[in-house]
Motif scaffolding. Sequence first.
Motif, PDB file in Angstrom:
ATOM      1  N   UNK A 176       0.897  -1.251   0.108  1.00 55.46           N
ATOM      2  CA  UNK A 176       0.077  -0.071  -0.092  1.00 55.46           C
ATOM      3  C   UNK A 176       0.818   1.228   0.045  1.00 55.46           C
ATOM      4  N   UNK A 177       2.036   1.176   0.641  1.00 58.27           N
ATOM      5  CA  UNK A 177       2.721   2.391   0.756  1.00 58.27           C
ATOM      6  C   UNK A 177       3.421   2.974  -0.451  1.00 58.27           C
ATOM      7  N   UNK A 178       4.094   1.644  -1.055  1.00 60.47           N
ATOM      8  CA  UNK A 178       4.757   2.000  -2.349  1.00 60.47           C
ATOM      9  C   UNK A 178       3.690   2.429  -3.531  1.00 60.47           C
ATOM     10  N   UNK A 179       2.605   1.847  -3.498  1.00 57.64           N
ATOM     11  CA  UNK A 179       1.216   1.963  -4.581  1.00 57.64           C
ATOM     12  C   UNK A 179       1.074   3.470  -4.235  1.00 57.64           C
ATOM     13  N   UNK A 180       0.874   4.009  -3.021  1.00 56.56           N
ATOM     14  CA  UNK A 180       0.555   5.228  -2.583  1.00 56.56           C
ATOM     15  C   UNK A 180       1.398   6.324  -3.372  1.00 56.56           C
ATOM     16  N   UNK A 181       2.877   5.940  -3.121  1.00 56.57           N
ATOM     17  CA  UNK A 181       3.840   6.849  -3.679  1.00 56.57           C
ATOM     18  C   UNK A 181       3.924   7.022  -5.216  1.00 56.57           C
ATOM     19  N   UNK A 182       3.762   5.916  -5.754  1.00 61.28           N
ATOM     20  CA  UNK A 182       3.855   5.738  -7.299  1.00 61.28           C
ATOM     21  C   UNK A 182       2.673   6.570  -7.881  1.00 61.28           C
ATOM     22  N   UNK A 183       1.714   6.623  -7.241  1.00 64.38           N
ATOM     23  CA  UNK A 183       0.313   7.128  -7.766  1.00 64.38           C
ATOM     24  C   UNK A 183       0.456   8.814  -7.459  1.00 64.38           C
ATOM     25  N   UNK A 184       1.703   9.296  -8.296  1.00 64.39           N
ATOM     26  CA  UNK A 184       1.735  10.824  -8.157  1.00 64.39           C
ATOM     27  C   UNK A 184       2.875  11.103  -7.392  1.00 64.39           C
ATOM     28  N   UNK A 185       3.551  10.373  -6.859  1.00 62.59           N
ATOM     29  CA  UNK A 185       4.613  10.915  -5.824  1.00 62.59           C
ATOM     30  C   UNK A 185       6.125  11.045  -6.726  1.00 62.59           C
ATOM     31  N   UNK A 186       6.070  10.615  -8.040  1.00 58.21           N
ATOM     32  CA  UNK A 186       7.266  10.507  -8.897  1.00 58.21           C
ATOM     33  C   UNK A 186       7.899   9.441  -8.961  1.00 58.21           C
ATOM     34  N   UNK A 187       9.218   9.029  -9.706  1.00 52.67           N
ATOM     35  CA  UNK A 187       9.665   8.069 -10.197  1.00 52.67           C
ATOM     36  C   UNK A 187      10.912   7.674  -9.378  1.00 52.67           C
ATOM     37  N   UNK A 188      10.909   7.986  -8.106  1.00 49.18           N
ATOM     38  CA  UNK A 188      12.123   8.054  -7.642  1.00 49.18           C
ATOM     39  C   UNK A 188      12.212   6.531  -6.534  1.00 49.18           C
ATOM     40  N   UNK A 189      11.145   5.607  -6.641  1.00 51.85           N
ATOM     41  CA  UNK A 189      10.972   4.663  -5.464  1.00 51.85           C
ATOM     42  C   UNK A 189      11.200   3.352  -6.291  1.00 51.85           C
ATOM     43  N   UNK A 190      11.051   3.126  -7.517  1.00 46.31           N
ATOM     44  CA  UNK A 190      10.917   2.119  -8.503  1.00 46.31           C
ATOM     45  C   UNK A 190      10.924   2.318  -9.839  1.00 46.31           C
ATOM     46  N   UNK A 191      11.367   1.437 -10.691  1.00 44.81           N
ATOM     47  CA  UNK A 191      11.070   1.661 -12.169  1.00 44.81           C
ATOM     48  C   UNK A 191       9.989   0.728 -12.849  1.00 44.81           C
ATOM     49  N   UNK A 192       9.071   1.719 -13.052  1.00 41.05           N
ATOM     50  CA  UNK A 192       7.724   1.319 -13.736  1.00 41.05           C
ATOM     51  C   UNK A 192       8.033   0.768 -15.124  1.00 41.05           C
ATOM     52  N   UNK A 193       7.531  -0.539 -15.331  1.00 39.96           N
ATOM     53  CA  UNK A 193       7.809  -0.940 -16.539  1.00 39.96           C
ATOM     54  C   UNK A 193       6.445  -1.169 -17.503  1.00 39.96           C
ATOM     55  N   UNK A 194       5.294  -1.103 -16.491  1.00 40.81           N
ATOM     56  CA  UNK A 194       4.010  -1.252 -17.202  1.00 40.81           C
ATOM     57  C   UNK A 194       3.069  -0.735 -15.979  1.00 40.81           C
ATOM     58  N   UNK A 195       1.690  -0.308 -16.344  1.00 42.80           N
ATOM     59  CA  UNK A 195       0.736   0.016 -15.385  1.00 42.80           C
ATOM     60  C   UNK A 195      -0.633  -0.581 -15.945  1.00 42.80           C
ATOM     61  N   UNK A 196      -1.449  -0.630 -14.896  1.00 44.78           N
ATOM     62  CA  UNK A 196      -2.980  -1.056 -15.278  1.00 44.78           C
ATOM     63  C   UNK A 196      -3.713   0.066 -15.034  1.00 44.78           C
ATOM     64  N   UNK A 197      -4.597   0.536 -15.877  1.00 46.47           N
ATOM     65  CA  UNK A 197      -5.294   1.935 -15.806  1.00 46.47           C
ATOM     66  C   UNK A 197      -6.941   1.520 -15.908  1.00 46.47           C
ATOM     67  N   UNK A 198      -7.595   2.182 -15.210  1.00 45.48           N
ATOM     68  CA  UNK A 198      -9.093   1.900 -15.309  1.00 45.48           C
ATOM     69  C   UNK A 198      -9.401   2.810 -16.432  1.00 45.48           C
ATOM     70  N   UNK A 199     -10.425   2.374 -17.387  1.00 46.02           N
ATOM     71  CA  UNK A 199     -10.785   3.139 -18.414  1.00 46.02           C
ATOM     72  C   UNK A 199     -12.238   3.745 -17.959  1.00 46.02           C
ATOM     73  N   UNK A 200     -12.730   4.675 -18.632  1.00 49.71           N
ATOM     74  CA  UNK A 200     -13.937   5.594 -18.602  1.00 49.71           C
ATOM     75  C   UNK A 200     -15.050   5.655 -19.590  1.00 49.71           C
ATOM     76  N   UNK A 201     -16.161   5.494 -19.605  1.00 52.14           N
ATOM     77  CA  UNK A 201     -17.040   5.601 -20.666  1.00 52.14           C
ATOM     78  C   UNK A 201     -16.968   7.070 -21.348  1.00 52.14           C
ATOM     79  N   UNK A 202     -16.759   6.795 -22.680  1.00 46.08           N
ATOM     80  CA  UNK A 202     -16.966   8.110 -23.325  1.00 46.08           C
ATOM     81  C   UNK A 202     -17.515   7.772 -24.773  1.00 46.08           C
ATOM     82  N   UNK A 203     -18.861   7.434 -24.763  1.00 45.93           N
ATOM     83  CA  UNK A 203     -19.405   7.261 -26.102  1.00 45.93           C
ATOM     84  C   UNK A 203     -19.799   8.512 -26.830  1.00 45.93           C
ATOM     85  N   UNK A 204     -19.502   9.687 -26.148  1.00 48.01           N
ATOM     86  CA  UNK A 204     -19.840  10.991 -27.049  1.00 48.01           C
ATOM     87  C   UNK A 204     -18.727  12.008 -26.638  1.00 48.01           C
TER      88      UNK A 204
END
Length: 434
Positions: A176-204
């Motif tokens: 939880x702590x590392x997840x929190x830091x990576x979500x907006x705290x910058x890239x100082x804690x690990x090297x991200x090779x991929x992420x999973x992103x929630x998508x949102x409806x945009x029919x129009x």
Amino acid sequence: MNGVNTLRSVVRGRVLLPNDSDFDAARRPWNLAVQQPVVAVVEAADADDVAALVRHARAAGLSVAVQPNGHGATGRTEGTILLRTGRLDTLRIDPARRRAHVGAGVPSGRVQAATAPHGLTGLPGSSPIVSVTGVALGGGLSWFGRAHGWVADSVTAFDIVDTEGQQRHVTAETDGELFWALRGGGGDFAIVTALELALHPAPRLYGGRILWKADRAPEVMEAYRQITATAPDELTVWLDLLHFPGADPMVAVDATYLGDESEARDLLSPLHRLAQPLSDTTRTMPVSELGTITAEPTNPGPGLSRAELLTELDDVAVKALLADPIAPLLSVQLRHLGGAFTRPSDTPHGPLTEPYALYMFGIPSDPATAKAVAARQHGLAEALPVSGRKPLTFLNPSESVADAFAPGTVARLRHLKNHHDPHNTIRSNFPVHG
């Protein structure tokens, strides 16, 4: 440096050293005004390559600075190996789950092109060529942030290489702590090779730019204030004061609306009642064409920027913005925030309560011009009701994480850095230790 000279035996991707003819081009950041000193450049072939590089760098006492293409480069790379992640370009869309698996080198525009046929969207910003991972690591302001919050709020998992060179899948449940830091705290804690992103409806989607001569700026500004005072979360409106070389000053409004054209035109009616514009590109569009609205440059160039968050856009602020020409700046942009940005957010930034973001940009073509650009930016900031806080992705090379986060957040990030990377093997554009 033996650790550098043996890099080609460690990774399968391309390695460039200072004596190689392509070295200077490979290390060059997006902002050509930034100097980027590094000891080598590695273009990783895949996540295994990243892991091997980190293990090697740690054993050799070296640091790795990570950039897909250098949009956020600050020049704080002295003595580092520059890791380019552009080849980590896997992209998978799961429309049923509304999820995207996004490699570290995938640009925003490619995600939008893949989600559009499904009536879905990611959270893209103004430029389609910036990496999704880079934006998410800095929090991320999107066209649809008023509806869905920070880009980082929509990240549900990270694939990382930690500072020991181990590949891990990080979620709120696993770390939880590392997840929190990576979500907006910058890239100082690990090297991200991929992420999973929630998508949102945009029919129009309705959007585009309306452009007028600069003498219409007071009327446009008043209409802008009227629209943003009651805008629903699905509507995002930005105002731009523009003065490009060789052209007359202009004022523009950029808008997107997640809904029908008739609703959008009604919401934007104060603009349509103004004098005939120079151009109007507003239309129903696919989410894959969002990058056409502001038409930002797609090639590197020099730039000098400064951002601020405004606590209000009152008559005093309007007078300060419109009192004088913006030259030598090329653009002064006001972004309407609010909406979902103000809601609870388990990210380092937390809720973004300021209603407007200001972004000022000029080209430092020579030392005198650079000084004049900085002075104009400083003068505007001093005359406006700014909060003193600014988004991490909007920081310029002279600023630090202390300009983005509250002191308690900075302390928490520093504690995590010391825990996860005591040897400073990974160095971000904005290190949490300054």
